[in-house]
Enzyme design. Sequence first.
Site, PDB file in Angstrom:
ATOM      1  N   ASP A 148       8.490  48.510  71.380  1.00 30.31           N
ATOM      2  CA  ASP A 148       7.509  48.121  70.255  1.00 30.31           C
ATOM      3  C   ASP A 148       7.771  48.771  69.226  1.00 30.31           C
ATOM      4  O   ASP A 148       7.487  48.150  67.971  1.00 30.31           O
ATOM      5  CB  ASP A 148       5.930  48.302  70.702  1.00 30.31           C
ATOM      6  CG  ASP A 148       5.726  47.695  71.945  1.00 30.31           C
ATOM      7  OD1 ASP A 148       4.466  47.738  72.702  1.00 30.31           O
ATOM      8  OD2 ASP A 148       6.540  46.797  72.526  1.00 30.31           O
ATOM      9  N   ALA A 149       8.353  50.061  69.131  1.00 32.75           N
ATOM     10  CA  ALA A 149       8.351  50.635  67.951  1.00 32.75           C
ATOM     11  C   ALA A 149       9.444  50.236  66.979  1.00 32.75           C
ATOM     12  O   ALA A 149       9.246  49.906  65.824  1.00 32.75           O
ATOM     13  CB  ALA A 149       8.938  52.327  68.009  1.00 32.75           C
ATOM     14  N   LYS A 198      -7.388  52.934  68.508  1.00 28.01           N
ATOM     15  CA  LYS A 198      -6.953  51.733  68.694  1.00 28.01           C
ATOM     16  C   LYS A 198      -6.403  51.626  70.034  1.00 28.01           C
ATOM     17  O   LYS A 198      -5.477  52.198  70.735  1.00 28.01           O
ATOM     18  CB  LYS A 198      -5.740  51.363  67.790  1.00 28.01           C
ATOM     19  CG  LYS A 198      -5.089  50.037  67.922  1.00 28.01           C
ATOM     20  CD  LYS A 198      -3.970  49.979  66.764  1.00 28.01           C
ATOM     21  CE  LYS A 198      -3.765  48.482  66.748  1.00 28.01           C
ATOM     22  NZ  LYS A 198      -3.055  47.894  68.168  1.00 28.01           N
ATOM     23  N   LYS A 247     -11.939  50.695  59.187  1.00 28.84           N
ATOM     24  CA  LYS A 247     -12.717  49.519  58.830  1.00 28.84           C
ATOM     25  C   LYS A 247     -13.697  49.675  57.746  1.00 28.84           C
ATOM     26  O   LYS A 247     -14.453  50.782  58.005  1.00 28.84           O
ATOM     27  CB  LYS A 247     -13.418  48.951  60.085  1.00 28.84           C
ATOM     28  CG  LYS A 247     -12.591  48.348  61.216  1.00 28.84           C
ATOM     29  CD  LYS A 247     -13.335  47.850  62.275  1.00 28.84           C
ATOM     30  CE  LYS A 247     -12.497  47.687  63.502  1.00 28.84           C
ATOM     31  NZ  LYS A 247     -13.094  47.224  64.779  1.00 28.84           N
ATOM     32  N   CYS A 277      24.890  71.083  98.559  1.00 27.90           N
ATOM     33  CA  CYS A 277      25.827  72.013  99.710  1.00 27.90           C
ATOM     34  C   CYS A 277      26.627  70.985 100.174  1.00 27.90           C
ATOM     35  O   CYS A 277      27.193  71.669 101.412  1.00 27.90           O
ATOM     36  CB  CYS A 277      24.523  72.452 100.667  1.00 27.90           C
ATOM     37  SG  CYS A 277      23.578  71.142 101.383  1.00 27.90           S
ATOM     38  N   CYS A 285      19.765  74.788 101.632  1.00 23.81           N
ATOM     39  CA  CYS A 285      20.590  74.361 100.625  1.00 23.81           C
ATOM     40  C   CYS A 285      20.408  75.118  99.407  1.00 23.81           C
ATOM     41  O   CYS A 285      19.112  75.242  99.111  1.00 23.81           O
ATOM     42  CB  CYS A 285      20.348  72.828 100.436  1.00 23.81           C
ATOM     43  SG  CYS A 285      21.074  72.236  98.924  1.00 23.81           S
TER      44      CYS A 285
HETATM   45  S1  IVH Z   1     -10.530  45.056  65.320  1.00 26.37           S
HETATM   46  C1  IVH Z   1      -9.858  41.998  62.086  1.00 26.37           C
HETATM   47  N1  IVH Z   1     -10.731  47.425  66.641  1.00 26.37           N
HETATM   48  O1  IVH Z   1      -5.457  45.471  67.586  1.00 26.37           O
HETATM   49  C2  IVH Z   1      -9.969  43.032  63.188  1.00 26.37           C
HETATM   50  N2  IVH Z   1      -8.863  45.662  67.135  1.00 26.37           N
HETATM   51  O2  IVH Z   1      -3.785  44.052  65.416  1.00 26.37           O
HETATM   52  C3  IVH Z   1      -9.335  42.532  64.373  1.00 26.37           C
HETATM   53  N3  IVH Z   1      -7.278  46.729  68.730  1.00 26.37           N
HETATM   54  O3  IVH Z   1      -5.602  42.176  68.612  1.00 26.37           O
HETATM   55  C4  IVH Z   1      -9.524  43.702  65.582  1.00 26.37           C
HETATM   56  N4  IVH Z   1      -8.490  48.535  69.341  1.00 26.37           N
HETATM   57  O4  IVH Z   1      -6.006  43.845  70.517  1.00 26.37           O
HETATM   58  C5  IVH Z   1      -9.772  46.103  66.492  1.00 26.37           C
HETATM   59  N5  IVH Z   1     -10.949  49.261  67.703  1.00 26.37           N
HETATM   60  C6  IVH Z   1     -10.265  48.156  67.525  1.00 26.37           C
HETATM   61  C7  IVH Z   1      -8.965  47.884  68.366  1.00 26.37           C
HETATM   62  C8  IVH Z   1      -8.271  46.548  67.834  1.00 26.37           C
HETATM   63  C9  IVH Z   1      -7.428  47.723  69.557  1.00 26.37           C
HETATM   64  C10 IVH Z   1      -6.152  45.489  68.897  1.00 26.37           C
HETATM   65  C11 IVH Z   1      -6.559  44.182  69.151  1.00 26.37           C
HETATM   66  C12 IVH Z   1      -5.971  43.448  68.098  1.00 26.37           C
HETATM   67  C13 IVH Z   1      -5.093  44.117  67.377  1.00 26.37           C
HETATM   68  C14 IVH Z   1      -5.060  43.931  66.076  1.00 26.37           C
END
Ligand code: IVH
Length: 670
Positions: A34-35, A115, A291, A412, A432
């Site tokens: 993923d990285a 996240k 956010k 051994c 051993c």
């Molecule tokens: S908000 C526009 N909050 O991240 C806002 N997403 O790339 C959309 N995700 O598909 C999502 N934790 O699977 C939001 N606290 C969180 C999140 C979160 C994980 C994931 C989610 C989403 C992806 C967005």
Amino acid sequence: MDKQQAEKRAAELREQINYHNNRYYVLDHPVISDAEYDRLLAELQEIESAYPELLTRDSPTQRIGAPPKDELGTVTHRLPMMSLQSAFDEQAVRNFVENCTEGAGEEIEFVAEPKFDGLAVELIYENGVLTIASTRGDGIAGEDVTENVRTISSVPLRMLDNEVDIPPLVEVRGEVYMRLSEFDKLNQRRQAEDEPPFANPRNAAAGSLRQLDSTITAQRPLAFFAYDTGIVAGREFVTHWELLQTLPKWGFVVNDNIRLCEDVEDLLQYHAEMEEKREDLDYEIDGIVLKVNQRSAHGRLGARSRNPRWALAYKFPPRQETTRVVDIEASVGRLGAVTPIAIVEPTQIGGVTVRNVSLHNQDEVDRHDVRIGDTVIIERAGDVIPHLVKVIKEKRAPGSRAYKLPKNCPVCGSESVRPEGDVVVRCPNFNCPAQIEGRLAHFAARGAMDIEGMGEKLARQFVREGLVKRLPELYQLSKEQLLQLEGFADISADNLLAAIEGSKHTTLARFLYGLSIPHVGEHVADVIASAFGIIGAVRGASAEELEVLREIGPEIAQSVVGFFANEENARSVDELLAAGVTIAVADKTDDSLIGLTFVFTGTLENYTREGAHRAVEELGARAASSVSKHTDYVVAGETAGLKYRKAQALGITILTEEQFIDLLKRSKEE
Ligand code: IVH
């Protein structure tokens, strides 16, 4: 980079990303970490923002993801489910905050959330009843997973309406995930049933959620955190915080690590704190989400391709990396298990350098078909030792040969054995040197005799120099002997001898654990010690007497009895005691909490969650996170919820905070 170079590079990147999208989303078979994928995408995004004229409508930055599989029905989202722009460093967060502040057109604050590393889903409630659940899919349409989601206990089938009215249409968005503890149990079960284990909790959650047969999903321990809404008819939320405060009142689980932040410094602080806390969480998070709190500003800030400009994912350093297997070695453990270990090119994962990856056993080697020279993806999750996620067969050099463990013990030379039905190959030689080294290091380890300064390296030195051939000889070491060893001087020799001497005063649990009895880990040692109290009683116990104890099954009981029946072991124990090892006799009284399991729910007035855990652990009890039939007490604070009901259903003793404090006091007085 000039424009011509940029154009060429962008085309290359798009081709690569499209290929990997297909591998990941459609074929469910990624070939990079993923990285690495994130890096490719970030590079393309950077080029496209430097040269906006190069942006094409079909660029993967414009459509992240792939169409859903069509076996499960398709659900079109009323509002698209957007994805988040990722940031990997502080500067990107500063830029984000600056852009939001400028574009918001009003005073703003931020909400910071973990996240979660699971799968985004949307739940639709009509008149308070769950009618449709769907995955995010490509953001426009996802798969219909209603039946599967209905099996997740943290998803309300009907919204609660005791505090806030329920609008006729509510779309709740959030993450389906699997707890690490449940993930471990699921994998153990799968291995026991000869099914391949899942590589990580996210794969396990995804595989479970997208089952065509929801009865299988029902057996998989999934959970849900709510973090957003789609359409909510006739109810306006002024701030995102207000939305997050309302969801629990409707019966949804909102994670408790959310925080209101005033400025960028608060956000950075939160990131640092969560990165540390991450290690203690029972679920995986791969960063934080920032956010803008004021929802009116969301509209003004708008979106860029599929990413809102009012939100940002600030990722933690990745824990999956690609590396190369330089060699595969067979290593012999303290119980004789011969384990294949992949020696990899040293790779940084989340601040730790990984050099070795255990391949567990021959079956695992065969399942992955891992060979010397292979390019592999490895992963470190939580505190877990790094493991192999997959071999990238496409990058395999021609002429490589499959790996087989040697027929003889590599240390051994004894012919190794593989008992029927066992996946593990063992060196049968109790003497051993590799086994002695392992047992000696284990004996000295923190949870056992706790000899400071004595680790694997010293244990190896002692065994190789012939100073210790059996455990009791550790207590016969002299200063002269130590001084002859490399790395020892006057003071260090004195210190080690003092630490060895100091270890003689111990508890029964530590002593039992230190003996390397197969199947007896710290917890089992604790259980046996608190039931029997003295070493003589454990040595004299029959399998039946041991099996009476909850948590002790026939296999463990047999292992303990077999251990003490062995003459060499019995002699070692006698000699350890004769050398001066003294075992404190634990007070076993009715009010003792030793070995009991507590679960806490709701908010306590006098304790934080961690504080409460520590308080019971200090008295020899355990704190668990979920209620099961093995729970002894549930302590219910304010707003106790699901666990409380589960405890009631199972008939487990429920204590108020007051009763709990009382119990602690009584136990301490004893
Ligand atoms: S908000 C526009 N909050 O991240 C806002 N997403 O790339 C959309 N995700 O598909 C999502 N934790 O699977 C939001 N606290 C969180 C999140 C979160 C994980 C994931 C989610 C989403 C992806 C967005």
